[in-house]
Write an enzyme that holds these catalytic residues in place. Structure first.
Site: not given
Length: 260
Positions: A44, A49, A77, A180, A201
């Site tokens: 990947h 997460d 995101y 992050y 998320l």
């Protein structure tokens, strides 16, 4: 019906744009996809997460050599965060470590978000897959062992408020690789003086690949477990979802030309 009995792992090439479901690590999800395709080589292009959903490009065969280009691509995101509550992991999977009243107004929140845009240093969280002496940091953190982490340069291209409902904020984030989102939310909480953590998320894009191109893994599983298909039919139907190598190379060439 047992699939792929006495069938060797296949040499297949291409990229599969998957919508990772919530509650599974990227590694376990990857193993699941590898078994569905009976693939010999798979990888990947950046972990999500367990809490996170969304875009996870999976590379097969020769495409794994191109994974670094996607790994270093910018990401987008949508994140929902709860203000007033901090956790040790910076998300809702962790243990609550503080609860504080939320006293900031919309103007202060907008000022806060604007302050994050641009190039900045970010300290990776202890609950991450980064390794120290070959061991992921999260394994140390679970034992209460913490190490100083070197800050890393990141670029936040956009950080904007989608909506706010009481103490829940929903944000749109466009950022460089290595960012992050949990740490951004935690830092927002510190800026506002109330703490914050991620509750949802979703990754919307990786480089040129957008969410509308994603495949739901349930679609692949439905093909795999359909007893009316033999192995050859399953292979053909699953492989049809792969972006072939010639198209990948063309897309990379177009990106290079745009940057020139």
């Amino acid at each position: 019906m047992k699939r792929y009995k006495n069938v060797r792992n296949r040499d297949i090439n291409g990229i599969l744009l998957l919508d990772k479901p919530k509650g599974i690590s990227s590694g376990l999800f990857l193993n699941k996809i590898k078994k569905l395709f009976n693939a010999k080589k798979i990888g990947h292009t950046g972990t999500l997460d367990p809490l996170a959903t969304g875009m996870l490009p999976v590379c097969f065969g020769k495409a794994t050599k191109l994974a670094k280009y996607l790994l270093h691509s910018d990401k987008r995101y949508k994140v929902s965060a709860q203000l007033g509550v901090s956790t040790d992991t910076f998300d809702s999977d962790g243990t609550i470590i503080s609860v504080s009243p939320v006293q900031s107004n919309d103007y202060i929140l907008e000022q806060c978000l604007e302050s994050f845009i641009g190039i900045r240093n970010q300290i990776p969280p202890m609950f991450s897959s980064l390794k120290y002496r070959g061991v992921p940091l999260y394994k140390y953190a679970r034992k209460g062992i913490y190490f100083p982490r070197k800050p890393r340069s990141i670029h936040i291209y956009n950080l904007s408020l989608i909506k706010k409902t009481e103490n829940i904020i929903e944000l749109d984030v466009h950022c460089s690789t290595g960012t992050y989102i949990r740490s951004i939310v935690n830092d927002i909480g510190e800026y506002l003086g109330c703490g914050a953590h991620v509750i949802e998320l979703r990754r919307l894009s990786v480089g040129q690949y957008i969410s509308s191109s994603m495949i739901n893994p349930a679609t692949l599983e439905a093909i795999f477990y359909n007893d009316s298909f033999d192995d050859v039919q399953v292979f053909c139907k699953l492989d049809a979802f792969l972006t072939p190598m010639n198209m990948i190379m063309l897309e990379l060439a177009n990106i290079s030309n745009e940057k020139c």
